[in-house]
Scaffold this motif. Structure first.
Motif, PDB file in Angstrom:
ATOM      1  N   VAL A  54     -36.357 -10.868  57.814  1.00  5.83           N
ATOM      2  CA  VAL A  54     -35.677 -12.072  57.315  1.00  5.83           C
ATOM      3  C   VAL A  54     -35.150 -11.852  55.902  1.00  5.83           C
ATOM      4  CG1 VAL A  54     -36.012 -14.482  56.631  1.00  5.83           C
ATOM      5  CG2 VAL A  54     -36.935 -13.684  58.786  1.00  5.83           C
ATOM      6  N   MET A  55     -35.990 -11.262  55.059  1.00  6.67           N
ATOM      7  CA  MET A  55     -35.585 -11.070  53.665  1.00  6.67           C
ATOM      8  C   MET A  55     -34.393 -10.112  53.560  1.00  6.67           C
ATOM      9  SD  MET A  55     -37.356 -13.109  51.885  1.00  6.67           S
ATOM     10  CE  MET A  55     -37.578 -12.871  50.150  1.00  6.67           C
ATOM     11  N   ASN A  56     -34.289  -9.181  54.514  1.00  2.00           N
ATOM     12  CA  ASN A  56     -33.179  -8.216  54.479  1.00  2.00           C
ATOM     13  C   ASN A  56     -31.922  -8.748  55.172  1.00  2.00           C
ATOM     14  OD1 ASN A  56     -34.654  -6.339  53.074  1.00  2.00           O
ATOM     15  ND2 ASN A  56     -35.513  -5.428  54.929  1.00  2.00           N
ATOM     16  N   HIS A  57     -32.059  -9.890  55.815  1.00  3.29           N
ATOM     17  CA  HIS A  57     -30.897 -10.462  56.512  1.00  3.29           C
ATOM     18  C   HIS A  57     -30.049 -11.263  55.525  1.00  3.29           C
ATOM     19  CE1 HIS A  57     -28.514 -12.251  59.676  1.00  3.29           C
ATOM     20  NE2 HIS A  57     -28.744 -13.445  59.159  1.00  3.29           N
ATOM     21  N   GLN A  58     -28.786 -10.929  55.476  1.00  2.00           N
ATOM     22  CA  GLN A  58     -27.883 -11.592  54.521  1.00  2.00           C
ATOM     23  C   GLN A  58     -27.487 -12.978  55.028  1.00  2.00           C
ATOM     24  OE1 GLN A  58     -27.003  -9.773  51.742  1.00  2.00           O
ATOM     25  NE2 GLN A  58     -26.009 -11.550  50.852  1.00  2.00           N
ATOM     26  N   GLU A  59     -27.781 -14.009  54.237  1.00  2.81           N
ATOM     27  CA  GLU A  59     -27.319 -15.364  54.572  1.00  2.81           C
ATOM     28  C   GLU A  59     -26.189 -15.743  53.627  1.00  2.81           C
ATOM     29  OE1 GLU A  59     -30.555 -18.174  54.757  1.00  2.81           O
ATOM     30  OE2 GLU A  59     -31.523 -17.115  56.407  1.00  2.81           O
ATOM     31  N   THR A  60     -25.440 -16.775  53.989  1.00  2.43           N
ATOM     32  CA  THR A  60     -24.312 -17.172  53.131  1.00  2.43           C
ATOM     33  C   THR A  60     -24.802 -17.817  51.827  1.00  2.43           C
ATOM     34  OG1 THR A  60     -24.160 -19.392  54.079  1.00  2.43           O
ATOM     35  CG2 THR A  60     -22.878 -17.651  55.162  1.00  2.43           C
ATOM     36  N   GLY A  61     -26.015 -18.354  51.854  1.00  2.42           N
ATOM     37  CA  GLY A  61     -26.554 -19.009  50.660  1.00  2.42           C
ATOM     38  C   GLY A  61     -26.110 -20.458  50.515  1.00  2.42           C
ATOM     39  N   CYS A  62     -25.333 -20.957  51.474  1.00  2.00           N
ATOM     40  CA  CYS A  62     -24.870 -22.359  51.448  1.00  2.00           C
ATOM     41  C   CYS A  62     -25.333 -23.029  52.744  1.00  2.00           C
ATOM     42  CB  CYS A  62     -23.347 -22.436  51.368  1.00  2.00           C
ATOM     43  SG  CYS A  62     -22.640 -21.570  49.965  1.00  2.00           S
ATOM     44  N   TYR A  63     -25.997 -24.152  52.620  1.00  2.00           N
ATOM     45  CA  TYR A  63     -26.584 -24.802  53.799  1.00  2.00           C
ATOM     46  C   TYR A  63     -26.229 -26.284  53.834  1.00  2.00           C
ATOM     47  CZ  TYR A  63     -29.272 -20.596  53.041  1.00  2.00           C
ATOM     48  OH  TYR A  63     -29.627 -19.286  52.812  1.00  2.00           O
ATOM     49  N   VAL A  64     -26.027 -26.765  55.045  1.00  2.00           N
ATOM     50  CA  VAL A  64     -25.764 -28.196  55.228  1.00  2.00           C
ATOM     51  C   VAL A  64     -26.820 -28.726  56.191  1.00  2.00           C
ATOM     52  CG1 VAL A  64     -24.110 -29.933  56.005  1.00  2.00           C
ATOM     53  CG2 VAL A  64     -23.296 -27.835  54.921  1.00  2.00           C
ATOM     54  N   ILE A  65     -27.467 -29.805  55.784  1.00  2.00           N
ATOM     55  CA  ILE A  65     -28.507 -30.408  56.617  1.00  2.00           C
ATOM     56  C   ILE A  65     -28.126 -31.866  56.850  1.00  2.00           C
ATOM     57  CG2 ILE A  65     -30.962 -30.985  56.791  1.00  2.00           C
ATOM     58  CD1 ILE A  65     -31.560 -28.630  54.953  1.00  2.00           C
ATOM     59  N   ALA A  66     -28.130 -32.282  58.107  1.00  2.00           N
ATOM     60  CA  ALA A  66     -27.746 -33.671  58.405  1.00  2.00           C
ATOM     61  C   ALA A  66     -28.409 -34.137  59.685  1.00  2.00           C
ATOM     62  CB  ALA A  66     -26.231 -33.779  58.542  1.00  2.00           C
ATOM     63  N   GLN A  67     -28.607 -35.414  59.773  1.00  2.00           N
ATOM     64  CA  GLN A  67     -29.148 -36.003  60.994  1.00  2.00           C
ATOM     65  C   GLN A  67     -28.034 -36.120  62.025  1.00  2.00           C
ATOM     66  OE1 GLN A  67     -31.835 -36.175  62.196  1.00  2.00           O
ATOM     67  NE2 GLN A  67     -32.561 -38.150  62.842  1.00  2.00           N
ATOM     68  N   GLY A  68     -28.260 -35.535  63.195  1.00  2.00           N
ATOM     69  CA  GLY A  68     -27.275 -35.640  64.264  1.00  2.00           C
ATOM     70  C   GLY A  68     -27.698 -36.707  65.256  1.00  2.00           C
ATOM     71  N   ALA A  69     -26.969 -36.791  66.368  1.00  2.00           N
ATOM     72  CA  ALA A  69     -27.283 -37.816  67.374  1.00  2.00           C
ATOM     73  C   ALA A  69     -28.658 -37.588  67.992  1.00  2.00           C
ATOM     74  CB  ALA A  69     -26.212 -37.802  68.454  1.00  2.00           C
ATOM     75  N   HIS A  70     -29.062 -36.324  68.110  1.00  2.00           N
ATOM     76  CA  HIS A  70     -30.341 -36.026  68.774  1.00  2.00           C
ATOM     77  C   HIS A  70     -31.353 -35.336  67.872  1.00  2.00           C
ATOM     78  CE1 HIS A  70     -28.271 -37.178  72.369  1.00  2.00           C
ATOM     79  NE2 HIS A  70     -27.329 -36.277  72.132  1.00  2.00           N
ATOM     80  N   ASN A  71     -30.871 -34.540  66.952  1.00  2.00           N
ATOM     81  CA  ASN A  71     -31.771 -33.742  66.120  1.00  2.00           C
ATOM     82  C   ASN A  71     -31.276 -33.689  64.690  1.00  2.00           C
ATOM     83  OD1 ASN A  71     -33.569 -32.553  68.150  1.00  2.00           O
ATOM     84  ND2 ASN A  71     -31.696 -31.605  68.897  1.00  2.00           N
ATOM     85  N   THR A  72     -32.133 -33.200  63.823  1.00  2.00           N
ATOM     86  CA  THR A  72     -31.698 -32.885  62.470  1.00  2.00           C
ATOM     87  C   THR A  72     -31.159 -31.454  62.502  1.00  2.00           C
ATOM     88  OG1 THR A  72     -33.532 -34.217  61.695  1.00  2.00           O
ATOM     89  CG2 THR A  72     -32.428 -32.855  60.056  1.00  2.00           C
ATOM     90  N   ASN A  73     -29.934 -31.305  62.073  1.00  2.00           N
ATOM     91  CA  ASN A  73     -29.292 -30.000  62.210  1.00  2.00           C
ATOM     92  C   ASN A  73     -29.137 -29.285  60.876  1.00  2.00           C
ATOM     93  OD1 ASN A  73     -28.810 -30.305  65.056  1.00  2.00           O
ATOM     94  ND2 ASN A  73     -27.274 -31.833  64.479  1.00  2.00           N
ATOM     95  N   ILE A  74     -29.335 -27.982  60.931  1.00  2.00           N
ATOM     96  CA  ILE A  74     -29.128 -27.140  59.751  1.00  2.00           C
ATOM     97  C   ILE A  74     -27.989 -26.186  60.085  1.00  2.00           C
ATOM     98  CG2 ILE A  74     -30.143 -25.415  58.222  1.00  2.00           C
ATOM     99  CD1 ILE A  74     -32.908 -26.508  59.159  1.00  2.00           C
ATOM    100  N   VAL A  75     -26.993 -26.142  59.236  1.00  2.00           N
ATOM    101  CA  VAL A  75     -25.864 -25.245  59.464  1.00  2.00           C
ATOM    102  C   VAL A  75     -25.644 -24.416  58.204  1.00  2.00           C
ATOM    103  CG1 VAL A  75     -23.414 -25.076  60.048  1.00  2.00           C
ATOM    104  CG2 VAL A  75     -24.786 -26.910  61.031  1.00  2.00           C
ATOM    105  N   GLU A  76     -25.526 -23.116  58.419  1.00  2.00           N
ATOM    106  CA  GLU A  76     -25.199 -22.226  57.306  1.00  2.00           C
ATOM    107  C   GLU A  76     -23.679 -22.180  57.205  1.00  2.00           C
ATOM    108  OE1 GLU A  76     -27.774 -18.828  57.968  1.00  2.00           O
ATOM    109  OE2 GLU A  76     -26.520 -17.756  56.525  1.00  2.00           O
ATOM    110  N   VAL A  77     -23.132 -22.449  56.047  1.00  3.69           N
ATOM    111  CA  VAL A  77     -21.672 -22.454  55.907  1.00  3.69           C
ATOM    112  C   VAL A  77     -21.250 -21.448  54.839  1.00  3.69           C
ATOM    113  CG1 VAL A  77     -21.438 -24.876  56.614  1.00  3.69           C
ATOM    114  CG2 VAL A  77     -21.667 -24.330  54.185  1.00  3.69           C
ATOM    115  N   TYR A  78     -19.956 -21.150  54.813  1.00  7.04           N
ATOM    116  CA  TYR A  78     -19.426 -20.259  53.784  1.00  7.04           C
ATOM    117  C   TYR A  78     -19.002 -21.092  52.571  1.00  7.04           C
ATOM    118  CZ  TYR A  78     -19.703 -16.347  56.959  1.00  7.04           C
ATOM    119  OH  TYR A  78     -20.187 -15.370  57.794  1.00  7.04           O
ATOM    120  N   GLU A  79     -18.757 -20.360  51.508  1.00  6.79           N
ATOM    121  CA  GLU A  79     -18.434 -20.976  50.219  1.00  6.79           C
ATOM    122  C   GLU A  79     -17.281 -21.981  50.312  1.00  6.79           C
ATOM    123  OE1 GLU A  79     -20.258 -19.831  47.561  1.00  6.79           O
ATOM    124  OE2 GLU A  79     -19.294 -21.145  46.099  1.00  6.79           O
TER     125      GLU A  79
END
Lengths: 95, 250
Positions: free
Chosen positions: B181-206
């Motif tokens: 996990v630590m070696n996996h490159q993430e975008t570093g930008c995250y969006v978290i929001a309540q959806g119709a069924h679940n709370t969703n986490i989305v990694e987005v670009y700058e």
């Protein structure tokens, strides 16, 4: 029509297509358990240990599901919810 | 009658104050029972709100953190789930931060997820999309889900969060899993929001992160298109609708 309005019009067309197609698409699909590769599940699992897409850690976990075209689940080696739930309960009882 | 009520209320208030005053030196054993109960409830509540952090630091550290947090932030609403907002700041100022600087971001991530998961979902008002056909794009604004929050991190917080959430409470991820996990490159930008069924986490670009920030800052569609001329608005709005991010246009 200027450039910004052209972009907005394209956005409106895309948005309306998305709004219209989303329910129809869902209607033609079903949850299929036991076929998702690790990290590629849709939403929560039967065990309730997570509630987000992409959180499964095992390939073809019988508790994880993906949306597939209606009628195609069993041919892909998966189970519909009723069967998956039954197996999950049986497994839980066995400990 | 009213004098008696005030007296009882004063007593209750003083008693509560003594319980919450966690460093009370009165040494009253009866009071200590209530205080211990408060500490345990606080720790359990914090563990529910911050399950990944709890797995990472362990029960003893959570007990110490909850004890310190009670001094900085008292529960106010009567619902323990509302308590704990100041934990990321407390960790930042603690000795944990020097050795484990990612914990602050993990705690921030979990608090945002916790808030979103308790938020109400608002369905899209699709009729309002027609505002995009209006001439006055300067007066057209996109309204996002009230629960939608975005955050940045220089650590792979999403991967760490997913890894720990996929374990049972007693399981600890292996060293190899953590390294992956630590070696996996993430975008570093995250969006978290309540959806119709679940709370969703989305990694987005700058670019998408900045676009969302522009919307949250109250920029009109016209201003957004001026500031982000290369951004694909049409593709974005389709994906934002699928992700349940938009409630309406106004």
């Amino acid at each position: 029509m200027n450039h910004k309005h052209a972009i907005a019009a394209a956005a409106l067309a895309m948005a309306l297509t998305t709004v219209v197609s989303a329910p129809a698409e869902a209607a033609g699909k079903e949850k299929c358990y036991g076929i998702a590769a690790a990290g590629q599940n849709d939403c929560g699992n039967l065990a309730g240990t997570h509630s987000c897409a992409g959180q499964s850690t095992m390939d073809k976990d019988p508790g994880e599901w993906k949306l597939v075209a209606k009628g195609s689940c069993e041919s892909m080696g998966g189970m519909l919810k009723a069967e998956a739930k039954k197996r999950y309960e049986e497994k839980k009882q066995k400990g | 009658m009213s004098g008696g009520n005030i007296s009882v209320m004063d007593y209750q208030s003083q008693f509560l104050n003594e319980i919450y005053h966690v460093d009370s030196t009165l040494g009253d054993k009866g009071l200590q029972v209530y205080q211990n109960n408060l500490h345990m409830t606080a720790m359990l509540s914090l563990t529910v709100t911050y399950p990944v952090l709890a797995q990472m630091v362990g029960e003893q550290a959570m007990f110490v953190l909850s004890h310190r947090l009670l001094r900085a932030e008292l529960p106010e609403s009567g619902d323990w789930a509302d308590w704990g907002q100041q934990l990321p700041a407390l960790i930042r100022n603690s000795e944990l931060n020097a050795e484990h600087p990612y914990l602050v971001d993990i705690a921030q991530f979990e608090w945002v997820f916790h808030l979103a998961s308790r938020s109400q979902f608002h369905a899209l008002n699709s009729a309002s999309l027609q505002r995009l056909a209006d001439e006055a794009l300067e007066q057209t604004f996109i309204t996002l889900q009230p629960s939608l929050k975005y955050l940045r991190s220089s650590y792979p917080v999403h991967g760490l969060w997913r890894l720990h959430r996929s374990q049972t409470e007693q399981e600890v991820p292996s060293r190899q899993q953590l390294e992956n996990v630590m070696n996996h490159q993430e975008t570093g930008c995250y969006v978290i929001a309540q959806g119709a069924h679940n709370t969703n986490i989305v990694e987005v670009y700058e670019d998408e992160f900045n676009w969302l920030r522009g919307i949250s800052d109250g920029l009109s569609v016209a201003a957004l298109l001026d500031i982000f001329p290369a951004f694909d608005f049409a593709a974005w709005i389709a994906s934002a609708i699928q992700r349940d991010w938009i409630t309406h246009l106004e």
